[in-house]
Design a protein around this motif. Structure first.
Motif, PDB file in Angstrom:
ATOM      1  N   MET A 119       0.773  -1.160   0.097  1.00 35.02           N
ATOM      2  CA  MET A 119       0.220  -0.021  -0.039  1.00 35.02           C
ATOM      3  C   MET A 119       1.016   1.179   0.059  1.00 35.02           C
ATOM      4  O   MET A 119       1.803   1.526   0.940  1.00 35.02           O
ATOM      5  N   ASN A 120       0.666   2.075  -0.870  1.00 29.41           N
ATOM      6  CA  ASN A 120       1.352   3.309  -1.015  1.00 29.41           C
ATOM      7  C   ASN A 120       0.832   4.173   0.148  1.00 29.41           C
ATOM      8  O   ASN A 120      -0.425   4.539   0.267  1.00 29.41           O
ATOM      9  N   ARG A 121       1.804   4.971   0.645  1.00 28.42           N
ATOM     10  CA  ARG A 121       1.424   5.762   2.038  1.00 28.42           C
ATOM     11  C   ARG A 121       0.903   7.235   1.342  1.00 28.42           C
ATOM     12  O   ARG A 121       1.620   7.615   0.689  1.00 28.42           O
ATOM     13  N   THR A 176      -1.698   7.409   6.605  1.00 32.84           N
ATOM     14  CA  THR A 176      -0.906   8.911   6.600  1.00 32.84           C
ATOM     15  C   THR A 176      -0.275   9.008   7.829  1.00 32.84           C
ATOM     16  O   THR A 176      -0.206   8.240   8.740  1.00 32.84           O
ATOM     17  N   ASP A 177       0.584   9.872   7.974  1.00 34.04           N
ATOM     18  CA  ASP A 177       1.429  10.348   9.062  1.00 34.04           C
ATOM     19  C   ASP A 177       0.965  11.210   9.755  1.00 34.04           C
ATOM     20  O   ASP A 177       1.555  11.595  11.045  1.00 34.04           O
ATOM     21  N   PHE A 205      -7.968   4.772  13.981  1.00 33.57           N
ATOM     22  CA  PHE A 205      -6.589   4.610  13.103  1.00 33.57           C
ATOM     23  C   PHE A 205      -5.897   3.426  14.186  1.00 33.57           C
ATOM     24  O   PHE A 205      -5.995   2.984  15.313  1.00 33.57           O
ATOM     25  N   PHE A 206      -4.997   2.941  13.314  1.00 34.09           N
ATOM     26  CA  PHE A 206      -3.999   2.043  13.921  1.00 34.09           C
ATOM     27  C   PHE A 206      -2.489   2.089  13.261  1.00 34.09           C
ATOM     28  O   PHE A 206      -2.181   2.335  12.211  1.00 34.09           O
ATOM     29  N   ASP A 228       9.992  10.282  12.330  1.00 36.39           N
ATOM     30  CA  ASP A 228      10.138  10.413  10.964  1.00 36.39           C
ATOM     31  C   ASP A 228       9.156   9.237  10.152  1.00 36.39           C
ATOM     32  O   ASP A 228       8.524   9.592   9.235  1.00 36.39           O
ATOM     33  N   ASP A 229       9.182   8.238  10.738  1.00 32.29           N
ATOM     34  CA  ASP A 229       8.594   6.807  10.191  1.00 32.29           C
ATOM     35  C   ASP A 229       7.051   6.583  10.797  1.00 32.29           C
ATOM     36  O   ASP A 229       6.714   5.677  10.352  1.00 32.29           O
ATOM     37  N   PHE A 230       6.598   7.795  11.421  1.00 29.98           N
ATOM     38  CA  PHE A 230       5.312   7.302  11.824  1.00 29.98           C
ATOM     39  C   PHE A 230       4.105   7.240  10.672  1.00 29.98           C
ATOM     40  O   PHE A 230       4.294   8.166   9.950  1.00 29.98           O
ATOM     41  N   SER A 231       3.454   6.221  10.959  1.00 33.85           N
ATOM     42  CA  SER A 231       2.375   6.228  10.022  1.00 33.85           C
ATOM     43  C   SER A 231       1.491   5.372  10.425  1.00 33.85           C
ATOM     44  O   SER A 231       1.477   4.291  11.369  1.00 33.85           O
ATOM     45  N   VAL A 232       0.058   5.652  10.111  1.00 29.71           N
ATOM     46  CA  VAL A 232      -1.216   4.820  10.678  1.00 29.71           C
ATOM     47  C   VAL A 232      -2.127   4.621   9.521  1.00 29.71           C
ATOM     48  O   VAL A 232      -2.128   5.166   8.464  1.00 29.71           O
TER      49      VAL A 232
END
Length: 290
Positions: free
Chosen positions: A1-3, A23-24, A41-42, A80-84
């Motif tokens: 999946m593209n962020r 998203t971040d 969100f997860f 910097d790598d945070f994503s949900v």
């Protein structure tokens, strides 16, 4: 999946009936927002600190959150790598499907909107991913004639599942919840509902049928070095910040809407607690992603 970049997660989407993405959440960094809809969100990577109302929570990988309509939140910091993985839904839709669900679970979600999965409950985490996969699939069918029915059924099923899972935590926690802690959570709930029009400590004490001194005592036991007035001001400032981010409202209109005696008093109040004028704050925030 593209962020998806956070710029693609606009505030307008929170007003839509349903939206899914990855998203971040950087658009919400130091940017208080009162949710018109709800957000689930997860966290799939990284770490962050999310502030909701006057509380804050450290989010790590495998933390799930459910933010109810009407909550005020913002991101304090993030790696910097945070994503949900995230989906949103309107307040109208939530009210529609929430009828008949246990009120106590709603209150639990308002005060404990986060849960971090561990290896012991890996099976539940796998089930959670299935729900987000269904949300992703549903988002691809927004043009379908049956989409309104599908998204209503999805949210109703998800909430029913979530609430049944929470009942176990609710039953165990209720045994540990002291009367003082109960009153503190009730105070926070009242604060969320009334802070725009009521900033007097006595108002909240009377609603709880306790004295102002006792409210001060239970507040300081729950949050050291904080008085009820501190929490009222902190919550109220968040409300002001959300209004200042709307270019359609003048400073004078905001002052009037929040029942200040005049614009000058409003500006002094804001500067004392924030360290800058309302106009200066607005200029630093309002065009940050335009």
């Amino acid at each position: 999946m593209n962020r998806d970049k956070s710029i693609n997660l606009s505030f307008a989407r929170l007003k839509e009936y349903f939206w899914y993405g990855e998203t971040d959440l950087a658009i919400f960094r130091d940017y208080p927002c009162r949710l018109e809809g709800g957000v689930a969100f997860f966290c799939i990577a990284g770490k962050a600190t999310l502030c909701y109302g006057v509380g804050e929570h450290r989010i790590t990988q495998n933390t799930e959150s459910f933010l109810l309509p009407g909550m005020t939140f913002y991101m304090k910091n993030m790696s910097d790598d945070f994503s949900v993985r995230l989906f949103t839904f309107s307040g109208e839709l939530f009210d529609d499907v929430n009828v008949g669900l246990d009120f106590s679970v709603n209150e639990y979600l308002r005060r404990v909107p986060f849960y971090t999965y561990t290896e012991k409950n890996a099976a539940y985490m796998s089930e959670t991913f299935t729900w987000y996969d269904m949300a992703k699939l549903l988002s691809k069918n927004t043009g379908s004639k049956s989409f309104p029915l599908m998204q209503r059924n999805f949210l109703q099923s998800y909430l029913t599942y979530l609430f049944e899972c929470i009942r176990l935590k609710l039953d165990s926690e209720s045994l540990k919840l002291t009367r003082k802690r109960e009153l503190f959570y009730q105070f926070m709930s009242l604060l969320s509902k009334h802070c725009r029009e009521q900033r007097n400590v006595r108002f909240y004490a009377e609603k709880l049928h306790i004295t102002t001194n006792y409210l001060c005592k239970i507040t300081r036991e729950s949050i050291p070095c904080k008085s009820p007035k501190d929490l009222i001001d902190q919550h109220f400032i968040l409300e002001i910040k959300t209004l200042l981010q709307s270019p359609k409202l003048s400073i004078s209109e905001i002052s009037c809407r929040l029942d200040f005696p005049n614009e000058s008093y409003f500006c002094r109040y804001f500067r004392r607690l924030v360290g800058m004028s309302p106009q200066s704050y607005r200029m630093t925030k309002i065009n940050r992603y335009q």
